[in-house]
Design an enzyme around this catalytic site. Sequence first.
Site, mmCIF file in Angstrom:
data_model
loop_
_atom_site.group_PDB
_atom_site.id
_atom_site.type_symbol
_atom_site.label_atom_id
_atom_site.label_comp_id
_atom_site.label_asym_id
_atom_site.label_seq_id
_atom_site.Cartn_x
_atom_site.Cartn_y
_atom_site.Cartn_z
ATOM 1 N N SER A 188 27.997 -0.446 34.568
ATOM 2 C CA SER A 188 28.457 0.574 35.510
ATOM 3 C C SER A 188 27.251 1.236 36.146
ATOM 4 O O SER A 188 26.145 1.237 35.583
ATOM 5 C CB SER A 188 29.275 1.633 34.770
ATOM 6 N N TYR A 242 31.224 6.766 27.556
ATOM 7 C CA TYR A 242 31.257 5.657 28.525
ATOM 8 C C TYR A 242 29.840 5.279 28.963
ATOM 9 O O TYR A 242 29.458 4.102 28.964
ATOM 10 C CB TYR A 242 32.114 6.085 29.711
HETATM 11 N N1 LIG Z 1 36.897 1.209 38.479
HETATM 12 C C1 LIG Z 1 35.666 1.659 38.519
HETATM 13 O O1 LIG Z 1 35.356 2.581 39.299
HETATM 14 C C2 LIG Z 1 34.602 1.071 37.639
HETATM 15 C C3 LIG Z 1 33.274 1.427 37.881
HETATM 16 C C4 LIG Z 1 32.267 0.881 37.091
HETATM 17 C C5 LIG Z 1 32.578 -0.008 36.093
HETATM 18 N N2 LIG Z 1 33.882 -0.337 35.866
HETATM 19 C C6 LIG Z 1 34.142 -1.299 34.791
HETATM 20 O O2 LIG Z 1 34.818 -2.426 35.340
HETATM 21 C C7 LIG Z 1 35.595 -3.044 34.329
HETATM 22 C C8 LIG Z 1 37.013 -3.289 34.850
HETATM 23 O O3 LIG Z 1 37.648 -2.046 35.042
HETATM 24 P P1 LIG Z 1 38.761 -1.807 36.179
HETATM 25 O O4 LIG Z 1 38.159 -0.907 37.187
HETATM 26 O O5 LIG Z 1 39.297 -3.108 36.628
HETATM 27 O O6 LIG Z 1 39.830 -0.958 35.352
HETATM 28 P P2 LIG Z 1 41.287 -1.312 34.780
HETATM 29 O O7 LIG Z 1 41.591 -0.213 33.838
HETATM 30 O O8 LIG Z 1 42.217 -1.597 35.886
HETATM 31 O O9 LIG Z 1 41.072 -2.697 34.000
HETATM 32 C C9 LIG Z 1 40.543 -2.773 32.697
HETATM 33 C C10 LIG Z 1 41.192 -3.958 31.999
HETATM 34 O O10 LIG Z 1 40.632 -4.047 30.667
HETATM 35 C C11 LIG Z 1 41.709 -4.237 29.769
HETATM 36 N N3 LIG Z 1 41.377 -3.785 28.420
HETATM 37 C C12 LIG Z 1 41.289 -2.511 27.956
HETATM 38 N N4 LIG Z 1 41.030 -2.516 26.640
HETATM 39 C C13 LIG Z 1 40.940 -3.823 26.263
HETATM 40 C C14 LIG Z 1 40.680 -4.482 25.034
HETATM 41 N N5 LIG Z 1 40.467 -3.795 23.891
HETATM 42 N N6 LIG Z 1 40.645 -5.833 25.019
HETATM 43 C C15 LIG Z 1 40.880 -6.543 26.154
HETATM 44 N N7 LIG Z 1 41.148 -5.981 27.342
HETATM 45 C C16 LIG Z 1 41.169 -4.633 27.388
HETATM 46 C C17 LIG Z 1 42.859 -3.428 30.369
HETATM 47 O O11 LIG Z 1 44.111 -3.797 29.803
HETATM 48 C C18 LIG Z 1 42.716 -3.769 31.848
HETATM 49 O O12 LIG Z 1 43.391 -4.960 32.185
HETATM 50 C C19 LIG Z 1 35.510 -2.134 33.114
HETATM 51 O O13 LIG Z 1 34.536 -2.609 32.226
HETATM 52 C C20 LIG Z 1 35.061 -0.818 33.701
HETATM 53 O O14 LIG Z 1 34.412 -0.001 32.749
HETATM 54 C C21 LIG Z 1 34.894 0.170 36.608
#
Ligand SMILES: NC(=O)c1ccc[n+]([C@@H]2O[C@H](COP(=O)([O-])OP(=O)(O)OC[C@H]3O[C@@H](n4cnc5c(N)ncnc54)[C@H](O)[C@@H]3O)[C@@H](O)[C@H]2O)c1
Length: 261
Positions: A140, A153
């Site tokens: 991130s 986080y």
């Molecule tokens: N959305 C943002 O602004 C953002 C920014 C930086 C980084 N991220 C990172 O990107 C990645 C994807 O996030 P997103 O934005 O698509 O959010 P999201 O919440 O839509 O997707 C996260 C996915 O991870 C799955 N998940 C959660 N716990 C789990 C577990 N124990 N085992 C397997 N799967 C699990 C959820 O069910 C979901 O499908 C994450 O690592 C998040 O930290 C997101």
Amino acid sequence: MGKLDGRVVIITGAARGQGEREARLFAAEGARVVLGDVLDAQGEALAKELGEERARYVHLDVGREEDWTTAVAAAKDAFGSVDGLVNNAGILRFNELTGTPLEEYLTVVRVNQVGAFLGMRTVAPELEAAGGGTIVNTASYVALTGMAFLTSYAATKAAIVGMTRVAAMELADKGIRVNAMCPGAIDTAMTNPAQLDPDADPAEASAAVDELYRKLVPMGRIGRPEEVARLALFLSSDDSSYITGQPFVVDGGWLAGVSVF
Ligand SMILES: NC(=O)c1ccc[n+]([C@@H]2O[C@H](COP(=O)([O-])OP(=O)(O)OC[C@H]3O[C@@H](n4cnc5c(N)ncnc54)[C@H](O)[C@@H]3O)[C@@H](O)[C@H]2O)c1
């Protein structure tokens, strides 16, 4: 010809958000994808939509060692070998440092940090056996700069960048490249939880998010999950053949600096 023809890639957290977009894009570029998540109904539905030739869903809680063993076995059973991994699964908890319960901190560590560690540790020998491959870890923006209320986080995402560098060094001579993505704000349920609320007005929720990021981000908007998926594709394909051990920021310029006007 697709950029991932012949490849077999495990993508975690693939039932929705960025992982879903990565699964769709990788399949469109010729890969066979193994989708891991804890949201079984959504993951199964996506795999079905992509088709049996292209995709399988497996229940994979990334913090559980035994789930990883099962996921790799399912991938090999379906497609013969594994030569790619996208560690995408993640969770977010907002809390101030002094109010963060240990249990909450460890919950975030278990999914984000232990999940990426177990994924790399379990899958790397398979990539080596396949003659090489790629690992893309999802860190991130907050791995590289601070953001208040995100102690747990931010800690896990910085750990992912650290592990990425070490893994890249240890695995380079096995033909395995390891890189990390550092997204800024991306329009998924994580940043915009109203997407999951059937009673919320999606237009109203999107407008509020738009308003916030118009001010914060030089490009004037929140990122789209497919924009992160395209970075994951670059880092998983031969287009990045001489790149390993690096964090890549995809944030519309947010980290470039502060603006006083
Ligand atoms: N959305 C943002 O602004 C953002 C920014 C930086 C980084 N991220 C990172 O990107 C990645 C994807 O996030 P997103 O934005 O698509 O959010 P999201 O919440 O839509 O997707 C996260 C996915 O991870 C799955 N998940 C959660 N716990 C789990 C577990 N124990 N085992 C397997 N799967 C699990 C959820 O069910 C979901 O499908 C994450 O690592 C998040 O930290 C997101």
